[in-house]
Design an enzyme around this catalytic site. Structure first.
Site, PDB file in Angstrom:
ATOM      1  N   ASP A 246       0.844  -1.194   0.000  1.00  0.00           N
ATOM      2  CA  ASP A 246       0.000   0.000   0.000  1.00  0.00           C
ATOM      3  C   ASP A 246       0.882   1.248   0.000  1.00  0.00           C
ATOM      4  O   ASP A 246       1.839   1.344   0.774  1.00  0.00           O
ATOM      5  CB  ASP A 246      -0.894  -0.021   1.242  1.00  0.00           C
ATOM      6  CG  ASP A 246      -1.927   1.099   1.267  1.00  0.00           C
ATOM      7  OD1 ASP A 246      -2.062   1.816   0.253  1.00  0.00           O
ATOM      8  OD2 ASP A 246      -2.612   1.245   2.300  1.00  0.00           O
ATOM      9  N   GLY A 272      -2.088  -4.659  -1.943  1.00  0.00           N
ATOM     10  CA  GLY A 272      -2.123  -3.208  -1.895  1.00  0.00           C
ATOM     11  C   GLY A 272      -3.078  -2.703  -0.837  1.00  0.00           C
ATOM     12  O   GLY A 272      -3.249  -3.329   0.225  1.00  0.00           O
ATOM     13  N   HIS A 273      -3.740  -1.588  -1.126  1.00  0.00           N
ATOM     14  CA  HIS A 273      -4.615  -0.921  -0.166  1.00  0.00           C
ATOM     15  C   HIS A 273      -5.848  -1.767   0.146  1.00  0.00           C
ATOM     16  O   HIS A 273      -6.200  -1.971   1.313  1.00  0.00           O
ATOM     17  CB  HIS A 273      -5.020   0.437  -0.750  1.00  0.00           C
ATOM     18  CG  HIS A 273      -5.673   1.368   0.220  1.00  0.00           C
ATOM     19  ND1 HIS A 273      -5.100   1.753   1.415  1.00  0.00           N
ATOM     20  CD2 HIS A 273      -6.869   2.018   0.152  1.00  0.00           C
ATOM     21  CE1 HIS A 273      -5.901   2.597   2.047  1.00  0.00           C
ATOM     22  NE2 HIS A 273      -6.983   2.771   1.305  1.00  0.00           N
ATOM     23  N   PHE A 274      -6.517  -2.255  -0.896  1.00  0.00           N
ATOM     24  CA  PHE A 274      -7.728  -3.056  -0.717  1.00  0.00           C
ATOM     25  C   PHE A 274      -7.352  -4.534  -0.668  1.00  0.00           C
ATOM     26  O   PHE A 274      -7.546  -5.288  -1.624  1.00  0.00           O
ATOM     27  CB  PHE A 274      -8.737  -2.757  -1.819  1.00  0.00           C
ATOM     28  CG  PHE A 274      -9.450  -1.444  -1.640  1.00  0.00           C
ATOM     29  CD1 PHE A 274     -10.603  -1.371  -0.862  1.00  0.00           C
ATOM     30  CD2 PHE A 274      -8.976  -0.284  -2.218  1.00  0.00           C
ATOM     31  CE1 PHE A 274     -11.260  -0.160  -0.673  1.00  0.00           C
ATOM     32  CE2 PHE A 274      -9.629   0.930  -2.040  1.00  0.00           C
ATOM     33  CZ  PHE A 274     -10.775   0.992  -1.261  1.00  0.00           C
TER      34      PHE A 274
END
Length: 296
Positions: A246, A272-274
């Site tokens: 992320d 990553g972020h999600f």
């Protein structure tokens, strides 16, 4: 039998219609007695991000995932004159929990959901029985420099030009990149995720809401020392399970939890972020094992 997720709405906080998703074990006879896992989403998403995690957790728990004001399908009437700030988000979620008679719970906090629940924890420190932070930050070292640069510039000097520079955060390209950047395999991410987010956050009037919250995010940094004091003094059982790739809330923010709560468990996921879009099985297993370990 797989738990079915229901969609519901409840009116709280002087007229805010909070949309939420709820699921319980299929065999549950009295759902109101089950331990509750609260899922709080972040920017620019909604409870839809938990559509696949909810049934996994609802095999054992009552799982509730609301949409924050300004996101998803929660409706705030214009005549409510709602102030879009993190203090207001925390107030609305507190009212939501009270309306559902939920006093103690485990919480999965992501992105904007993290400062929302940490603010509630300052007011109700014994409410959280277990904390799961998924890229939900409470430390300055957890903020990715490149992503946050325009935010910090607007915080320091909120000129019309600097505030205008925040609007590209709502572009389709930026929304999509929050899902794909750092993902080991972007091809498995369903396009409806970022298309839905983009559609909902760019509805008429919503740009001003998102800019207001972006400007107010600065107030969360001012509270970071208080959040950290809460972690030290109350030691809620903590699992920091983060997408290590992320670029928004970076991995040092996960490791920092151990500074204030040495018993915190840190798991860095190749994502990553999600995280849930590419590592659902791994994250769900970590959460269930963690909750069982802490006796929830």
């Amino acid at each position: 039998m797989t738990a079915r997720t229901q969609v519901k709405t409840i009116t709280v906080d002087d007229g805010v219609d909070v949309f939420y998703r709820e699921a319980v074990p299929a065999s549950a006879q009295n759902p109101g007695t089950l331990p509750v896992v609260l899922l709080l989403h972040g920017f620019p998403s909604s409870s839809f991000q938990y559509r696949n995690l909810i049934p996994r957790l609802a095999a054992e728990y009552r799982v509730i995932a609301p949409d924050l004001p300004g996101y998803g399908f929660t409706v705030v009437p214009d005549n409510r004159k709602y102030e879009y700030s993190f203090a207001s988000l925390a107030k609305t979620i507190t009212a939501f929990l009270d309306a559902l008679k939920i006093e103690r719970f485990a919480v999965y906090a992501f992105d904007y959901g993290a400062p929302t629940i940490f603010r509630i924890a300052l007011q109700r420190p014994h409410a959280i029985r277990a904390l799961i932070s998924q890229n939900g930050n409470a430390y300055v070292e957890g903020m990715g420099e490149e992503f946050w640069a325009p935010w910090k510039k607007a915080w320091a000097d909120p000129t019309p030009e600097n505030i205008k520079a925040l609007e590209p955060l709502l572009s389709f390209e930026t929304t999509k990149s929050q899902y794909t950047t750092g993902s080991p395999d972007p091809s498995v991410i369903p396009p409806e995720t970022y298309h839905l987010d983009y559609y909902l956050v760019t509805r008429p009037g919503n740009t001003d809401i998102q800019v207001a919250l972006a400007l107010d995010y600065k107030s969360n940094l001012a509270l970071y020392p208080e959040f950290q004091k809460y972690f030290r003094e109350y030691r809620p059982p903590t699992l920091a399970v983060w997408g290590k790739n992320d670029q928004i809330f970076i991995a040092p923010g996960a490791e920092a939890f151990k500074r204030d709560n040495p018993d915190a468990i840190v798991k860095l996921i190749d994502a990553g972020h999600f995280v849930l879009e590419t590592a659902l099985d791994e994250v769900a297993a970590e959460i269930l094992a963690f909750l069982a370990k802490v006796g929830f």
